[in-house]
Design a protein around this motif. Sequence first.
Motif, PDB file in Angstrom:
ATOM      1  N   LEU A  44       0.828  -1.207   0.000  1.00 51.39           N
ATOM      2  CA  LEU A  44       0.000   0.000   0.000  1.00 51.39           C
ATOM      3  C   LEU A  44       0.860   1.253   0.000  1.00 51.39           C
ATOM      4  CD1 LEU A  44      -2.866  -0.942   2.443  1.00 51.39           C
ATOM      5  CD2 LEU A  44      -3.009  -0.629  -0.021  1.00 51.39           C
ATOM      6  N   ASP A  45       2.023   1.179   0.608  1.00 43.13           N
ATOM      7  CA  ASP A  45       2.923   2.320   0.639  1.00 43.13           C
ATOM      8  C   ASP A  45       3.391   2.683  -0.770  1.00 43.13           C
ATOM      9  OD1 ASP A  45       4.369   4.307   1.960  1.00 43.13           O
ATOM     10  OD2 ASP A  45       6.186   3.083   1.962  1.00 43.13           O
ATOM     11  N   ILE A  46       3.394   1.718  -1.661  1.00 42.13           N
ATOM     12  CA  ILE A  46       3.790   1.957  -3.041  1.00 42.13           C
ATOM     13  C   ILE A  46       2.575   2.238  -3.921  1.00 42.13           C
ATOM     14  CG2 ILE A  46       4.826   0.866  -5.076  1.00 42.13           C
ATOM     15  CD1 ILE A  46       6.571  -0.731  -3.079  1.00 42.13           C
ATOM     16  N   ALA A  47       1.498   1.500  -3.719  1.00 50.28           N
ATOM     17  CA  ALA A  47       0.348   1.562  -4.610  1.00 50.28           C
ATOM     18  C   ALA A  47      -0.456   2.855  -4.458  1.00 50.28           C
ATOM     19  CB  ALA A  47      -0.564   0.361  -4.377  1.00 50.28           C
ATOM     20  N   VAL A  48      -0.663   3.305  -3.245  1.00 49.21           N
ATOM     21  CA  VAL A  48      -1.497   4.496  -3.030  1.00 49.21           C
ATOM     22  C   VAL A  48      -0.859   5.751  -3.620  1.00 49.21           C
ATOM     23  CG1 VAL A  48      -2.499   5.996  -1.258  1.00 49.21           C
ATOM     24  CG2 VAL A  48      -2.706   3.523  -1.058  1.00 49.21           C
ATOM     25  N   PRO A  49       0.415   6.045  -3.361  1.00 53.48           N
ATOM     26  CA  PRO A  49       1.003   7.231  -4.009  1.00 53.48           C
ATOM     27  C   PRO A  49       1.047   7.106  -5.529  1.00 53.48           C
ATOM     28  CG  PRO A  49       2.356   6.559  -2.160  1.00 53.48           C
ATOM     29  CD  PRO A  49       1.346   5.488  -2.362  1.00 53.48           C
ATOM     30  N   ALA A  50       1.266   5.900  -6.036  1.00 55.43           N
ATOM     31  CA  ALA A  50       1.272   5.719  -7.490  1.00 55.43           C
ATOM     32  C   ALA A  50      -0.103   6.019  -8.084  1.00 55.43           C
ATOM     33  CB  ALA A  50       1.701   4.299  -7.850  1.00 55.43           C
ATOM     34  N   ALA A  51      -1.152   5.579  -7.424  1.00 58.81           N
ATOM     35  CA  ALA A  51      -2.507   5.853  -7.909  1.00 58.81           C
ATOM     36  C   ALA A  51      -2.822   7.349  -7.831  1.00 58.81           C
ATOM     37  CB  ALA A  51      -3.526   5.055  -7.101  1.00 58.81           C
ATOM     38  N   VAL A  52      -2.427   7.992  -6.740  1.00 60.27           N
ATOM     39  CA  VAL A  52      -2.684   9.436  -6.589  1.00 60.27           C
ATOM     40  C   VAL A  52      -1.933  10.225  -7.656  1.00 60.27           C
ATOM     41  CG1 VAL A  52      -2.287  11.411  -5.071  1.00 60.27           C
ATOM     42  CG2 VAL A  52      -3.230   9.297  -4.147  1.00 60.27           C
ATOM     43  N   LEU A  53      -0.677   9.891  -7.898  1.00 59.14           N
ATOM     44  CA  LEU A  53       0.089  10.596  -8.925  1.00 59.14           C
ATOM     45  C   LEU A  53      -0.478  10.358 -10.318  1.00 59.14           C
ATOM     46  CD1 LEU A  53       3.709  10.050  -7.603  1.00 59.14           C
ATOM     47  CD2 LEU A  53       2.415  12.172  -7.648  1.00 59.14           C
ATOM     48  N   THR A  54      -0.985   9.165 -10.579  1.00 57.07           N
ATOM     49  CA  THR A  54      -1.613   8.880 -11.869  1.00 57.07           C
ATOM     50  C   THR A  54      -2.852   9.738 -12.066  1.00 57.07           C
ATOM     51  OG1 THR A  54      -0.791   6.620 -11.793  1.00 57.07           O
ATOM     52  CG2 THR A  54      -2.614   7.064 -13.296  1.00 57.07           C
ATOM     53  N   VAL A  55      -3.680   9.843 -11.035  1.00 59.65           N
ATOM     54  CA  VAL A  55      -4.886  10.676 -11.133  1.00 59.65           C
ATOM     55  C   VAL A  55      -4.509  12.140 -11.315  1.00 59.65           C
ATOM     56  CG1 VAL A  55      -6.894  11.499  -9.833  1.00 59.65           C
ATOM     57  CG2 VAL A  55      -6.349   9.068  -9.876  1.00 59.65           C
ATOM     58  N   MET A  56      -3.503  12.608 -10.585  1.00 57.10           N
ATOM     59  CA  MET A  56      -3.081  14.005 -10.720  1.00 57.10           C
ATOM     60  C   MET A  56      -2.558  14.301 -12.125  1.00 57.10           C
ATOM     61  SD  MET A  56      -1.210  14.574  -7.045  1.00 57.10           S
ATOM     62  CE  MET A  56      -0.403  16.059  -7.583  1.00 57.10           C
ATOM     63  N   ALA A  57      -1.752  13.402 -12.679  1.00 57.29           N
ATOM     64  CA  ALA A  57      -1.227  13.610 -14.025  1.00 57.29           C
ATOM     65  C   ALA A  57      -2.339  13.573 -15.062  1.00 57.29           C
ATOM     66  CB  ALA A  57      -0.178  12.551 -14.340  1.00 57.29           C
ATOM     67  N   SER A  58      -3.315  12.685 -14.867  1.00 59.46           N
ATOM     68  CA  SER A  58      -4.440  12.612 -15.802  1.00 59.46           C
ATOM     69  C   SER A  58      -5.280  13.883 -15.759  1.00 59.46           C
ATOM     70  CB  SER A  58      -5.319  11.403 -15.468  1.00 59.46           C
ATOM     71  OG  SER A  58      -4.586  10.218 -15.562  1.00 59.46           O
TER      72      SER A  58
END
Length: 81
Positions: A44-58
């Motif tokens: 989760l420490d890896i997946a949650v920031p990756a998902a947030v950054l993906t949404v922000m970039a989109s």
Amino acid sequence: MRRGAERVTFWAGQTLKGRVVTDAVFARPVATIMMMVFFSGLALDIAVPAAVLTVMASLKWLVESWPAANDLPFDRKAETA
């Protein structure tokens, strides 16, 4: 060959008579649950920031590429330099 099989069952938490060692009954499930919690926390420490950054970039791409109301191609005025 039988000695090898008996060693394996002993190290797997059983005595030579086939009974489970008392400490292993409680220690193994607790250790397993602790490892599951630790590694799921790492995931989760890896997946949650990756998902947030993906949404922000989109969203940034969507805002930058979205046509503005005054930016319609048929309504452009001649640009003067």
